[in-house]
Write an enzyme that holds these catalytic residues in place. Structure first.
Site, PDB file in Angstrom:
ATOM      1  N   HIS A  72       0.668  -1.224   0.110  1.00 52.88           N
ATOM      2  CA  HIS A  72       0.404  -0.085   0.280  1.00 52.88           C
ATOM      3  C   HIS A  72       1.001   0.830  -0.022  1.00 52.88           C
ATOM      4  O   HIS A  72       1.870   0.991   0.737  1.00 52.88           O
ATOM      5  CB  HIS A  72      -0.595  -0.045   1.030  1.00 52.88           C
ATOM      6  CG  HIS A  72      -1.990  -0.764   1.352  1.00 52.88           C
ATOM      7  ND1 HIS A  72      -3.476  -1.020   2.124  1.00 52.88           N
ATOM      8  CD2 HIS A  72      -2.095  -2.031   0.375  1.00 52.88           C
ATOM      9  CE1 HIS A  72      -4.012  -1.700   1.233  1.00 52.88           C
ATOM     10  NE2 HIS A  72      -3.436  -2.534   0.664  1.00 52.88           N
ATOM     11  N   TYR A 201      -8.555   5.229   8.047  1.00 52.27           N
ATOM     12  CA  TYR A 201      -8.799   5.332   9.557  1.00 52.27           C
ATOM     13  C   TYR A 201     -10.273   6.488   9.312  1.00 52.27           C
ATOM     14  O   TYR A 201      -9.486   7.400   9.208  1.00 52.27           O
ATOM     15  CB  TYR A 201      -7.355   6.523  10.039  1.00 52.27           C
ATOM     16  CG  TYR A 201      -6.685   5.022  10.578  1.00 52.27           C
ATOM     17  CD1 TYR A 201      -5.830   4.665   8.900  1.00 52.27           C
ATOM     18  CD2 TYR A 201      -6.438   4.590  11.638  1.00 52.27           C
ATOM     19  CE1 TYR A 201      -4.418   4.017   9.422  1.00 52.27           C
ATOM     20  CE2 TYR A 201      -5.228   3.513  11.496  1.00 52.27           C
ATOM     21  CZ  TYR A 201      -4.269   3.077  10.183  1.00 52.27           C
ATOM     22  OH  TYR A 201      -3.682   2.507  10.868  1.00 52.27           O
ATOM     23  N   PRO A 293      -3.618  -0.734  19.223  1.00 56.58           N
ATOM     24  CA  PRO A 293      -3.072  -0.655  17.734  1.00 56.58           C
ATOM     25  C   PRO A 293      -3.221   0.494  16.822  1.00 56.58           C
ATOM     26  O   PRO A 293      -3.184  -0.227  15.498  1.00 56.58           O
ATOM     27  CB  PRO A 293      -3.469  -1.641  16.813  1.00 56.58           C
ATOM     28  CG  PRO A 293      -5.023  -2.144  18.655  1.00 56.58           C
ATOM     29  CD  PRO A 293      -4.257  -0.816  19.770  1.00 56.58           C
ATOM     30  N   LYS A 297       2.351  -0.782  15.178  1.00 50.96           N
ATOM     31  CA  LYS A 297       3.298  -0.821  15.219  1.00 50.96           C
ATOM     32  C   LYS A 297       3.811  -2.052  15.987  1.00 50.96           C
ATOM     33  O   LYS A 297       4.903  -2.053  16.472  1.00 50.96           O
ATOM     34  CB  LYS A 297       3.964   0.525  16.158  1.00 50.96           C
ATOM     35  CG  LYS A 297       3.864   1.106  14.958  1.00 50.96           C
ATOM     36  CD  LYS A 297       5.455   2.057  14.012  1.00 50.96           C
ATOM     37  CE  LYS A 297       4.523   2.855  13.047  1.00 50.96           C
ATOM     38  NZ  LYS A 297       4.754   2.001  11.625  1.00 50.96           N
ATOM     39  N   TYR A 385       4.421   5.688  10.193  1.00 54.66           N
ATOM     40  CA  TYR A 385       3.970   4.375   9.685  1.00 54.66           C
ATOM     41  C   TYR A 385       4.390   4.162   8.817  1.00 54.66           C
ATOM     42  O   TYR A 385       4.793   2.511   9.135  1.00 54.66           O
ATOM     43  CB  TYR A 385       2.632   5.103   9.070  1.00 54.66           C
ATOM     44  CG  TYR A 385       1.379   3.566   8.830  1.00 54.66           C
ATOM     45  CD1 TYR A 385       0.425   4.814  10.000  1.00 54.66           C
ATOM     46  CD2 TYR A 385       1.501   3.449   7.787  1.00 54.66           C
ATOM     47  CE1 TYR A 385      -0.683   3.344  10.312  1.00 54.66           C
ATOM     48  CE2 TYR A 385       0.446   2.393   7.750  1.00 54.66           C
ATOM     49  CZ  TYR A 385      -0.645   2.245   9.014  1.00 54.66           C
ATOM     50  OH  TYR A 385      -1.649   1.444   9.035  1.00 54.66           O
TER      51      TYR A 385
END
Ligand code: RFL
Ligand code: PHB
Length: 398
Positions: A72, A201, A293, A297, A385
């Protein structure tokens, strides 16, 4: 029985450590409390950051990952009914994340260890650590043949948050830092195509939701729920309706539904026990620290610890130097605290505590506006990220 490194726990931390030690010619024995089928089917993390993918590839574990992992190049933040894409690859000079289930990583690691004929014992009971302060620590345990004693130079506590390694450290040695969040995640796996090509998200007025996936046929989705939520109060229809409401946007986002075949509630907490060492015991991964979460990570951090420790043990085994073992805790804690901060930041930016007032909500929305409109702020999210580089003195390649 004697070995160089006794590894407690066959999760991502313990199995990665065992693999990296083997590549340096260091012997280890892995002891796992559960059976193989259980360990290989436990549903957990799904996102590999770039340094994790690079490491697994470099050490010969990248074949199935390259074939079946979904790369992604960005993710979306959804708020005020609008989706905003964060372009990882653009913002980080070409990096990406890979969606590949934790149990797939675990299966690949177990397959490599079994193929090499190296010791990995499932279903061991009553594991006890002894003489950690001396240079011949011991692990006692029980297996089908009876009581066993394993003597080692080093014990690696890779047995997760509820393991026996951290509690084996005498009181007063470790400093514990903890943050409990006033909400939890209800997670599902469903047999349906993902409704979005990338993760979404969502910070909706009704709370957080996350759209993720495992394969092109299986989605993984989460809903923010109260800490004491009971999955029995969440029949499938209610879950789909709530997800659809929280993901609704002005472009007519339509959620595909399907058979839900896994459902569970996960509490959210941050936790660090430091230092990551007592005598000859080294704590690795969730045994020493956990993160909520939201930043994806936990598994990545466990693998990063294992990489650093494998190098330190490799140097110790080759030359007797303790320099790198002595630096292990500090080197890892720098990354641990960066990741604690990132995970806390993502969590507090996206979730709505039950008692949130309008002032706090306005702050969240302002932060979300900033992250999705400022190149600098978006880069901060993206580079954390996709994963900050592992520290150089410990790089895998010699
Ligand atoms: P694990 O995976 O818990 O493995 C520990 C192993 O030790 C065994 N064990 C023992 N063995 C022998 N003797 C004993 N006394 C033992 N006690 C325990 C256990 O059976 C187990 O096999 O720890 P490790 O290796 O440190 O790995 C950590 C990760 O599992 C964890 O951080 C992640 O799953 C967290 N996490 C995520 N991490 C990510 O990087 N990306 C994600 O997208 C992500 N999503 C998540 C997550 C965790 C979640 N849950 C369920 C907490 C999503 C969720 C919902
Ligand atoms: C998952 O796919 O399980 C997942 C993805 C992203 C997260 C957490 C979990 O932040």
């Amino acid at each position: 029985m004697r070995t160089q490194v006794a590894i407690i726990g066959a999760g991502p931390a313990g199995l990665t450590l065992a693999h990296l030690l083997h590549l340096q010619g260091v012997e280890s024995v892995v002891l796992e409390a559960r059976d193989r089928a259980y360990v290989e089917s436990r549903v957990r993390a799904g996102v590999l950051e770039q340094p994790t993918v690079d490491l697994l590839t470099e050490v010969g574990l990248g074949d199935r990952l390259a074939r079946e992992g979904l790369e992604h190049h960005g993710t979306s933040l959804l708020f005020r009914r609008r989706r905003h894409r964060i372009d990882f690859t653009d913002l980080t000079g070409g990096k990406a994340i890979t969606v590949y289930g934790q149990q797939e990583v675990v299966k690949d690691l177990i397959a490599a260890r079994t193929a090499a004929g190296l010791p990995l014992h499932f279903g061991v009971g009553d594991v006890r650590l002894e003489d950690l302060e001396g240079d011949r620590p011991r692990v006692r345990y029980r297996d089908a043949a009876g009581e066993q004693v394993l003597e080692a130079d080093i014990v690696a506590g890779c047995d997760g948050f509820h393991g026996v390694s951290r509690p084996a450290v005498p009181p007063g040695v470790l400093t514990v830092h903890e943050r409990q969040y006033p909400f939890a995640w209800l997670g599902i796996l469903a047999r349906t195509h993902p409704s979005s090509e990338e993760l979404v998200y969502a910070s909706s007025d009704r709370g957080f939701a996350l759209h993720s996936m495992r394969t092109p046929e299986v989605t993984r989705q989460y809903l923010q729920v109260p800490v004491d939520a009971d999955p029995a109060d969440w029949p499938d229809d209610r879950i789909w309706a709530e997800l659809q409401t929280r993901f609704a946007d002005d472009d007519g986002f339509a959620l595909e539904t399907g058979e839900i075949f896994d459902k569970g509630v996960t509490p959210m907490r941050g936790f660090v026990a430091e230092p990551l060492r007592h005598g000859r015991l080294f704590l690795v991964g969730d045994a020493a620290h956990i993160v909520p979460p939201t930043g994806a990570k936990g598994m990545n951090l466990a693998i990063a610890d294992a990489r650093v420790l494998s190098r330190a043990i490799g140097a110790f085994a080759a030359t007797g130097t303790t320099e790198h073992l002595d630096a292990y805790s500090d080197v890892c804690l720098a990354r641990v605290w960066r990741v604690q901060h990132f995970s806390w930041w993502m969590t507090t930016m996206l979730h709505r505590p039950a008692d949130q007032d309008l002032y706090d909500r306005r702050l969240q929305l302002s932060q979300l506006d900033y992250v999705t409109s400022s190149h600098a702020a978006a880069t901060t999210l993206a580079e954390n990220y996709v994963g900050l580089p592992h520290p150089t003195p410990w790089s895998w390649s010699p």
